[in-house]
Design a protein around this motif. Sequence first.
Motif, PDB file in Angstrom:
ATOM      1  N   SER A 103       4.939   4.749   3.341  1.00  0.00           N
ATOM      2  CA  SER A 103       4.578   6.144   3.580  1.00  0.00           C
ATOM      3  C   SER A 103       5.681   7.009   2.994  1.00  0.00           C
ATOM      4  O   SER A 103       6.842   6.878   3.394  1.00  0.00           O
ATOM      5  CB  SER A 103       4.427   6.408   5.087  1.00  0.00           C
ATOM      6  N   LEU A 104       5.346   7.881   2.066  1.00  0.00           N
ATOM      7  CA  LEU A 104       6.377   8.715   1.471  1.00  0.00           C
ATOM      8  C   LEU A 104       7.126   9.499   2.534  1.00  0.00           C
ATOM      9  O   LEU A 104       8.348   9.689   2.445  1.00  0.00           O
ATOM     10  CB  LEU A 104       5.784   9.688   0.453  1.00  0.00           C
ATOM     11  N   THR A 105       6.425   9.974   3.552  1.00  0.00           N
ATOM     12  CA  THR A 105       7.033  10.807   4.587  1.00  0.00           C
ATOM     13  C   THR A 105       6.858  10.174   5.958  1.00  0.00           C
ATOM     14  O   THR A 105       6.097   9.223   6.134  1.00  0.00           O
ATOM     15  CB  THR A 105       6.406  12.212   4.627  1.00  0.00           C
ATOM     16  N   ARG A 106       7.531  10.779   6.925  1.00  0.00           N
ATOM     17  CA  ARG A 106       7.394  10.373   8.315  1.00  0.00           C
ATOM     18  C   ARG A 106       6.399  11.263   9.067  1.00  0.00           C
ATOM     19  O   ARG A 106       6.287  11.169  10.293  1.00  0.00           O
ATOM     20  CB  ARG A 106       8.758  10.384   9.001  1.00  0.00           C
ATOM     21  N   GLY A 107       5.696  12.129   8.342  1.00  0.00           N
ATOM     22  CA  GLY A 107       4.692  12.969   8.982  1.00  0.00           C
ATOM     23  C   GLY A 107       5.266  14.109   9.783  1.00  0.00           C
ATOM     24  O   GLY A 107       4.623  14.616  10.715  1.00  0.00           O
ATOM     25  N   GLN A 136       6.720  -1.924   7.342  1.00  0.00           N
ATOM     26  CA  GLN A 136       6.685  -0.477   7.176  1.00  0.00           C
ATOM     27  C   GLN A 136       7.911  -0.007   6.412  1.00  0.00           C
ATOM     28  O   GLN A 136       9.034  -0.390   6.718  1.00  0.00           O
ATOM     29  CB  GLN A 136       6.620   0.222   8.533  1.00  0.00           C
ATOM     30  N   PHE A 137       7.669   0.862   5.414  1.00  0.00           N
ATOM     31  CA  PHE A 137       8.738   1.456   4.626  1.00  0.00           C
ATOM     32  C   PHE A 137       8.524   2.958   4.509  1.00  0.00           C
ATOM     33  O   PHE A 137       7.401   3.460   4.678  1.00  0.00           O
ATOM     34  CB  PHE A 137       8.782   0.848   3.211  1.00  0.00           C
ATOM     35  N   PHE A 138       9.617   3.671   4.170  1.00  0.00           N
ATOM     36  CA  PHE A 138       9.571   5.117   3.955  1.00  0.00           C
ATOM     37  C   PHE A 138      10.437   5.476   2.753  1.00  0.00           C
ATOM     38  O   PHE A 138      11.334   4.723   2.368  1.00  0.00           O
ATOM     39  CB  PHE A 138      10.113   5.874   5.172  1.00  0.00           C
ATOM     40  N   THR A 139      10.196   6.649   2.203  1.00  0.00           N
ATOM     41  CA  THR A 139      11.148   7.256   1.272  1.00  0.00           C
ATOM     42  C   THR A 139      11.934   8.321   2.034  1.00  0.00           C
ATOM     43  O   THR A 139      11.771   8.495   3.236  1.00  0.00           O
ATOM     44  CB  THR A 139      10.442   7.888   0.065  1.00  0.00           C
ATOM     45  N   LEU A 178      12.462  10.867  -5.655  1.00  0.00           N
ATOM     46  CA  LEU A 178      11.334  10.272  -4.952  1.00  0.00           C
ATOM     47  C   LEU A 178      10.911   8.974  -5.631  1.00  0.00           C
ATOM     48  O   LEU A 178      10.659   7.955  -4.960  1.00  0.00           O
ATOM     49  CB  LEU A 178      10.170  11.264  -4.915  1.00  0.00           C
ATOM     50  N   LEU A 179      10.852   8.985  -6.964  1.00  0.00           N
ATOM     51  CA  LEU A 179      10.478   7.777  -7.689  1.00  0.00           C
ATOM     52  C   LEU A 179      11.514   6.677  -7.463  1.00  0.00           C
ATOM     53  O   LEU A 179      11.162   5.496  -7.332  1.00  0.00           O
ATOM     54  CB  LEU A 179      10.327   8.082  -9.180  1.00  0.00           C
ATOM     55  N   MET A 215       0.859  -1.190   0.000  1.00  0.00           N
ATOM     56  CA  MET A 215       0.000   0.000   0.000  1.00  0.00           C
ATOM     57  C   MET A 215       0.891   1.234   0.000  1.00  0.00           C
ATOM     58  O   MET A 215       1.915   1.278   0.700  1.00  0.00           O
ATOM     59  CB  MET A 215      -0.917  -0.008   1.223  1.00  0.00           C
ATOM     60  N   ILE A 216       0.520   2.243  -0.780  1.00  0.00           N
ATOM     61  CA  ILE A 216       1.324   3.461  -0.912  1.00  0.00           C
ATOM     62  C   ILE A 216       0.471   4.682  -0.620  1.00  0.00           C
ATOM     63  O   ILE A 216      -0.629   4.834  -1.185  1.00  0.00           O
ATOM     64  CB  ILE A 216       1.937   3.577  -2.325  1.00  0.00           C
ATOM     65  N   ALA A 217       0.962   5.552   0.258  1.00  0.00           N
ATOM     66  CA  ALA A 217       0.308   6.837   0.520  1.00  0.00           C
ATOM     67  C   ALA A 217       1.385   7.820   0.978  1.00  0.00           C
ATOM     68  O   ALA A 217       2.579   7.552   0.862  1.00  0.00           O
ATOM     69  CB  ALA A 217      -0.804   6.696   1.548  1.00  0.00           C
ATOM     70  N   ALA A 218       0.963   8.956   1.521  1.00  0.00           N
ATOM     71  CA  ALA A 218       1.900  10.045   1.782  1.00  0.00           C
ATOM     72  C   ALA A 218       2.378  10.133   3.219  1.00  0.00           C
ATOM     73  O   ALA A 218       3.521  10.508   3.471  1.00  0.00           O
ATOM     74  CB  ALA A 218       1.269  11.377   1.375  1.00  0.00           C
TER      75      ALA A 218
END
Length: 889
Positions: A89-93, A127-130, A153-154, A61-64
């Motif tokens: 999650s692209l970010t850590r919030g 759990q993964f992050f960019t 990012l890609l 699953m991919i979101a921001a």
Amino acid sequence: MTPTKLSFRPRAAASVAAVFAALLAGPGLAAPAAAQDGLQRGVTGAALALRQLDGVKRVLMIAAHPDDEDTSLLTALARGMGAETAYLSLTRGDGGQNLIGPELFEGLGVVRSGELVAARSLDGGRQFFTRAFDFGFSKSADESLAKWPREELLHDVVWVVRTFRPQVIVSVFSGTPADGHGQHQAAGIMAREAFAAAADPQRFPEQFEHGLEPWQASKLYRRTRGTPEGPNLEVATGTYDPVLGRSWFQVAMDSRSQHRSQDMGVGQPFGPRRSDVTLISVAPGLDPSGGDGLFAGIDTTLSTLATGVGGMAGEQVAEHMGRYTAAVARARAGLSALDPSTAAPDLGTALGSLDAALDIAGAADGGGDFAKSLAPRSATLSSALLEAAGVVIRAVADDDLVVPGDAVEVTVETWNGGPFPLRDVRGVLDVPADWTVEAIDVDPAGAVAPGTVRADRYRVVLPPDADPSRLYFRAAARDGEMYRWPDHRDLWARPFAPTPVMATVDAVLDVPETGAVAVSARRPARYVGVDKALGEFTQPLLVVPAVSVAVRPGVTVWPAGLAETREVTVELNAEAGAGVRGELTLDVPDGWRVEPAAVPFSVDGPAESRSVVFRVSPDGAGEGRHTFRAVATLDDGRRYDEGYSLIEYPHIERTAYFDPAETRVTVVPVRVAEGLRVGYVMGSGDDGALALRQMGVDVEIVTPEQVQAGDFSGYDALVLGIRVYETRPDVAAVNEAVLDFARAGGTVVVQYNKFEYPAGGFAPYEVSMSVPGQRAAPRVTDEGSPVRFIDPESPLVRGPNTLGADDFEGWVQERGLYFLASWDEAFEPQIAFTDPGEEPAEGALLVAPVGEGLYIYTGISFFRQFPAGVPGAYRLFANLVSLKAADWR
């Protein structure tokens, strides 16, 4: 009898498979012990593990952001259907708000990363992050992808796809303006682009040097929550699960409630629920019409993987996998809640068959896709067997904070709580290359009879230059709005670095029908303590410096022209067992005087602290920003110029957070009304009271007792901290007393609150944050957006600090949030901010007369500007608290 190997160990011919096993297992995925144990231990852990052993099903699953994920879908797939799931999650919030503590920006990112790990421990995913840093709310994908270099990012998203190798990708967002937040839009765009790019050998080929290969996911779905079009697939999530004792949806809501910093606590209702998705893309040549469900048209069977191993080896692999499948089915049918050990013989057979198949495949062609897909399965099956057999293993450290050059004792405990003999027990501690391990008391017999415990003790010695437990993504300064990842690629995209000490226990389990089975388990070394009120607790093992140096306050506003001497406190905390001695200095730039020049210090033992006060005064310092740095120099020449704090909350793992030992001083031409006395009612937490005190205001934190009594007498102004009506029910209960304070001639300043504020009718006149057709309240996200004073002659603009456009330069993240959308005519708007392409927002700062006094609401994000030392924010805030009704009229 020769033991059957239970765990997949690296083989020379299967190195790529071993790489994938390590990548998929991944470091830094440990969760708080209480949350982890509930679903991974005993018969529940064995039963859930058994669900994962049929076929190969992986969903990414991919979101921001943290809390964007559909935990219901993740839980139904992982816990209910046995799929391997992960959330990227692209970010850590980092750019959010914080309901539970003072952390913001990168510190908040650490909290929210921990909350995601805690959530995954419940819903069963990874759990993964960019590298993307959450820079705050964005209104367009273009803005987000301008701050996050698109190709970088890609690259990160493709890295995760090629690492996890999902058959199905679920994008939470569409990648269109319908997603709202620009970072949400960017996540949707990245999911679509990565679906194709991960399969393209021409895209990011440098990743292949690190064991990855192109990967074509079979399907791309999009979550259809809140979208007008109907889904083409509905996934039931409210199914009651007797293994869990509740529905998948209820577990998911427990997972979602781990996002405490974002006030995401929710109930766990009974009954049917569902998650809806729509198919967006399929891999070339795939016919998705064969069957239903997320995996329709995808061959997830183990037999297909086995046929991928060619020749005679393929036939042998298929034969072993047939035995594996039959044994797993028998184990699942035979698992008993009253006696889970009944499933152990079949689990042992299954593991032996799987290991044999992996050996054959590895010898044939390095394992190929078969080994890459099933190498992690060995650890899952091993865990299921140990839980069914009642064997419990842990590694206990005698300290939670260790210092370079010191030692820590680790005891590896093996409890044979089941009916099967355990023998040939051997433990090994895995530590960094330059650490040493000494055996203190290791039982050479190696036997653990049913109902007994074995304890092997080791001494682990750290070298003097051992690396502290830093957050790997903060080891270097950010590159704009992107974190920097280290050279160690096994850390890339992970939540945190692994613990420095891991215990591996190998043994032989004598299981009826199966015979001797070689078992293996890995456990992180953790400190185990007892709280007299709460009972046993555990903490991760962290490496911290011998001396931690911190400067208080971390940010200071200094009114220009103020010649007074102020105190700067430097705090020393020692963890070194032998104590330390040295000299402490506070280095200041030209234009400042500091006394004393140096202070000797002595700290005799661990956990001791010292506070040293330096007196600082200006000596020609000009306006602008200055930095004072503290340095502790030990007698042996070692220098320490940073400190750490422990970020810890009950629901997340403790983390060491390092910062330089400095205070940032902003010299500002700021004035406040003479003799002003301010009462500050704290909400969820901000630095407003400290900023006022540093500007020379007599400010007092209003106590809960004063609030309860509604006693605000003696103040000229009453300031309510951020989100006070959400976090302080006692304040909401005495709101009439707050209004009475204004009616009696005082000035009330209410900082940003959420929708509870207008809904509760707390303002003296009617206000609203609702905008027709929008779910969010008005906000201005461009920190450099144009500003206009609606009435340039307003007393709020004219004094005591005359405000101008330059006061709105150098702001961070945003202008503000939760602006008012509409208001009674008694309120007069003061400032208009304008985001690009939008109409001016005038609800950021409004003033209304109430009786003999004034009432002010402001959504301006002072709580972000003060920690950044933004000069104009101080001047504006000084004008707010200095404003009096007599000036207004």
